[in-house]
Motif scaffolding. Sequence first.
Motif, PDB file in Angstrom:
ATOM      1  N   GLU A 227       0.838  -1.201   0.000  1.00  0.00           N
ATOM      2  CA  GLU A 227       0.000   0.000   0.000  1.00  0.00           C
ATOM      3  C   GLU A 227       0.876   1.255   0.000  1.00  0.00           C
ATOM      4  O   GLU A 227       0.579   2.238  -0.683  1.00  0.00           O
ATOM      5  N   TRP A 228       1.960   1.218   0.763  1.00  0.00           N
ATOM      6  CA  TRP A 228       2.877   2.364   0.812  1.00  0.00           C
ATOM      7  C   TRP A 228       3.553   2.587  -0.533  1.00  0.00           C
ATOM      8  O   TRP A 228       3.643   3.713  -1.025  1.00  0.00           O
ATOM      9  N   LEU A 229       4.001   1.508  -1.170  1.00  0.00           N
ATOM     10  CA  LEU A 229       4.656   1.630  -2.477  1.00  0.00           C
ATOM     11  C   LEU A 229       3.686   2.153  -3.525  1.00  0.00           C
ATOM     12  O   LEU A 229       4.033   3.002  -4.349  1.00  0.00           O
ATOM     13  N   ASP A 230       2.454   1.654  -3.497  1.00  0.00           N
ATOM     14  CA  ASP A 230       1.457   2.144  -4.443  1.00  0.00           C
ATOM     15  C   ASP A 230       1.174   3.621  -4.239  1.00  0.00           C
ATOM     16  O   ASP A 230       0.873   4.355  -5.185  1.00  0.00           O
ATOM     17  N   GLY A 231       1.265   4.068  -2.988  1.00  0.00           N
ATOM     18  CA  GLY A 231       0.997   5.468  -2.699  1.00  0.00           C
ATOM     19  C   GLY A 231       2.056   6.420  -3.213  1.00  0.00           C
ATOM     20  O   GLY A 231       1.824   7.631  -3.307  1.00  0.00           O
ATOM     21  N   LEU A 232       3.235   5.883  -3.562  1.00  0.00           N
ATOM     22  CA  LEU A 232       4.282   6.748  -4.097  1.00  0.00           C
ATOM     23  C   LEU A 232       3.950   7.257  -5.492  1.00  0.00           C
ATOM     24  O   LEU A 232       4.369   8.340  -5.877  1.00  0.00           O
ATOM     25  N   GLY A 233       3.196   6.472  -6.254  1.00  0.00           N
ATOM     26  CA  GLY A 233       2.836   6.874  -7.601  1.00  0.00           C
ATOM     27  C   GLY A 233       2.945   5.720  -8.573  1.00  0.00           C
ATOM     28  O   GLY A 233       3.269   4.590  -8.199  1.00  0.00           O
ATOM     29  N   ASP A 234       2.681   6.005  -9.835  1.00  0.00           N
ATOM     30  CA  ASP A 234       2.692   4.983 -10.878  1.00  0.00           C
ATOM     31  C   ASP A 234       4.116   4.771 -11.379  1.00  0.00           C
ATOM     32  O   ASP A 234       4.551   5.380 -12.359  1.00  0.00           O
ATOM     33  N   THR A 235       4.840   3.891 -10.715  1.00  0.00           N
ATOM     34  CA  THR A 235       6.237   3.675 -11.067  1.00  0.00           C
ATOM     35  C   THR A 235       6.406   3.094 -12.462  1.00  0.00           C
ATOM     36  O   THR A 235       7.435   3.306 -13.111  1.00  0.00           O
ATOM     37  N   ALA A 237       4.637   3.901 -15.111  1.00  0.00           N
ATOM     38  CA  ALA A 237       4.573   5.033 -16.043  1.00  0.00           C
ATOM     39  C   ALA A 237       5.855   5.868 -15.987  1.00  0.00           C
ATOM     40  O   ALA A 237       6.310   6.381 -17.005  1.00  0.00           O
ATOM     41  N   TRP A 238       6.431   6.001 -14.800  1.00  0.00           N
ATOM     42  CA  TRP A 238       7.654   6.803 -14.671  1.00  0.00           C
ATOM     43  C   TRP A 238       8.781   6.256 -15.537  1.00  0.00           C
ATOM     44  O   TRP A 238       9.528   7.014 -16.157  1.00  0.00           O
ATOM     45  N   THR A 239       8.919   4.935 -15.570  1.00  0.00           N
ATOM     46  CA  THR A 239      10.040   4.313 -16.268  1.00  0.00           C
ATOM     47  C   THR A 239       9.659   3.747 -17.632  1.00  0.00           C
ATOM     48  O   THR A 239      10.444   3.009 -18.228  1.00  0.00           O
ATOM     49  N   ALA A 240       8.474   4.090 -18.111  1.00  0.00           N
ATOM     50  CA  ALA A 240       8.045   3.604 -19.428  1.00  0.00           C
ATOM     51  C   ALA A 240       9.015   4.092 -20.503  1.00  0.00           C
ATOM     52  O   ALA A 240       9.383   5.265 -20.545  1.00  0.00           O
ATOM     53  N   GLY A 241       9.430   3.204 -21.375  1.00  0.00           N
ATOM     54  CA  GLY A 241      10.343   3.576 -22.456  1.00  0.00           C
ATOM     55  C   GLY A 241      11.809   3.544 -22.071  1.00  0.00           C
ATOM     56  O   GLY A 241      12.681   3.746 -22.914  1.00  0.00           O
ATOM     57  N   VAL A 242      12.094   3.295 -20.801  1.00  0.00           N
ATOM     58  CA  VAL A 242      13.484   3.175 -20.342  1.00  0.00           C
ATOM     59  C   VAL A 242      13.827   1.691 -20.272  1.00  0.00           C
ATOM     60  O   VAL A 242      13.060   0.898 -19.717  1.00  0.00           O
ATOM     61  N   ALA A 243      14.926   1.301 -20.854  1.00  0.00           N
ATOM     62  CA  ALA A 243      15.318  -0.113 -20.862  1.00  0.00           C
ATOM     63  C   ALA A 243      15.397  -0.653 -19.439  1.00  0.00           C
ATOM     64  O   ALA A 243      15.917   0.026 -18.548  1.00  0.00           O
ATOM     65  N   PRO A 244      14.875  -1.857 -19.207  1.00  0.00           N
ATOM     66  CA  PRO A 244      14.933  -2.437 -17.865  1.00  0.00           C
ATOM     67  C   PRO A 244      16.344  -2.460 -17.281  1.00  0.00           C
ATOM     68  O   PRO A 244      16.524  -2.271 -16.076  1.00  0.00           O
ATOM     69  N   ALA A 245      17.333  -2.683 -18.142  1.00  0.00           N
ATOM     70  CA  ALA A 245      18.717  -2.714 -17.651  1.00  0.00           C
ATOM     71  C   ALA A 245      19.143  -1.359 -17.100  1.00  0.00           C
ATOM     72  O   ALA A 245      19.891  -1.278 -16.117  1.00  0.00           O
ATOM     73  N   ALA A 279      10.522   1.762  -8.425  1.00  0.00           N
ATOM     74  CA  ALA A 279      10.007   0.857  -9.456  1.00  0.00           C
ATOM     75  C   ALA A 279      10.515  -0.566  -9.237  1.00  0.00           C
ATOM     76  O   ALA A 279       9.766  -1.542  -9.365  1.00  0.00           O
ATOM     77  N   GLU A 280      11.803  -0.679  -8.893  1.00  0.00           N
ATOM     78  CA  GLU A 280      12.369  -2.002  -8.624  1.00  0.00           C
ATOM     79  C   GLU A 280      11.753  -2.617  -7.370  1.00  0.00           C
ATOM     80  O   GLU A 280      11.463  -3.815  -7.333  1.00  0.00           O
ATOM     81  N   ALA A 281      11.550  -1.794  -6.342  1.00  0.00           N
ATOM     82  CA  ALA A 281      10.948  -2.290  -5.111  1.00  0.00           C
ATOM     83  C   ALA A 281       9.512  -2.746  -5.360  1.00  0.00           C
ATOM     84  O   ALA A 281       9.074  -3.784  -4.848  1.00  0.00           O
ATOM     85  N   ARG A 282       8.770  -1.962  -6.154  1.00  0.00           N
ATOM     86  CA  ARG A 282       7.379  -2.320  -6.457  1.00  0.00           C
ATOM     87  C   ARG A 282       7.318  -3.623  -7.254  1.00  0.00           C
ATOM     88  O   ARG A 282       6.484  -4.495  -6.982  1.00  0.00           O
ATOM     89  N   ALA A 283       8.214  -3.784  -8.213  1.00  0.00           N
ATOM     90  CA  ALA A 283       8.242  -5.011  -9.003  1.00  0.00           C
ATOM     91  C   ALA A 283       8.635  -6.197  -8.131  1.00  0.00           C
ATOM     92  O   ALA A 283       8.060  -7.294  -8.246  1.00  0.00           O
TER      93      ALA A 283
END
Length: 326
Positions: A227-235, A237-245, A279-283
């Motif tokens: 719940e806390w991680l979700d409250g930070l925002g849409d991670t 969307a933030w990293t969309a288009g950025v290579a996972p590496a 984003a990594e923590a949420r994943a």
Amino acid sequence: MTTIERTAYPCFKRLISTRELAEFYTPSVDEALWAREHTRNQPHHLLALLVMLKSCARLGWFPRPEKVPAVVVEHIRECAGLPVGTVAGLGPTRTAKRYREAVRSRLGLAFDPDKGRLLAAEAMERAVVIKSHGADLVNVALEEIVRAGLELPGFSTLDRMTGTIRTRTDNGLHARIVAAMSLEARARSASLPTVAAGERTSGFDALKTPAHKATRSRFRELAERMEWLDGLGDTVAWTAGVAPAKTAAFAAQARVLSVGEMLDIVEPKRTAMVACLAAEARAGQGRSCGDAPQARRSAPETCSGGVGGAPGAAQVADRAVDPVLS
């Protein structure tokens, strides 16, 4: 700075085996005759030219004479039948230049530093958006230069290019990530590397804490963290288009820093690093929930990652009575 040992850049090994000497540094009869013709059979020049020929054939570039291992020079001297004590000497600079040109001609190697740097830069620019390690960038540049039949530039040249190109690209990605965040999300991220009054740790420290496996005893804790991680925002969307590496690399950079060190990072890099860490923590938290499918069915809203739709921790814990979690 990238160390040469971590790349494919060719260099002399610290220990050269007898097999390697025989395979790569033994002049053929034809090579010996060619060298004698170019040096008028002068022992010192003959040895120097053969050392240049075999070294460049092996490395793709000309090492300074004093950098050639003594075992290589001695092996070539013996193979050429030169007297013991013969020293590889070139004399005037113009002689060394003439010998280098002769070696390039025999090996089919072109000397074009400008073209080599251009090919290296283009290869690095293509690779840097998906690769984070300097060694990887050096290696893709080497492939292009070798494919073009060019003499390799010095390693320090490639290393400097790697640093410049990676810094420029990463700065652009930092700005892109932050631009995708709302003002509220930026503010929340900016507050994480601070320790609130009465607290012993920061939100940044909490982000760096690895996700635990979903068990019944920890389900309430996991639900609250989700719940806390979700409250930070849409991670996502933030990293969309950025290579996972690249996202993983930025997160890894943040993970090894303390709060104080993180606060020393300038914007937008700091916020982008926190965003990638989130984003990594949420994943990772999502994967943790995935370890318990029955728990996910008991509390689908919590493990699905919907922002703002997560039920309270106590509510989830009350519903999470499942044999799988026992």
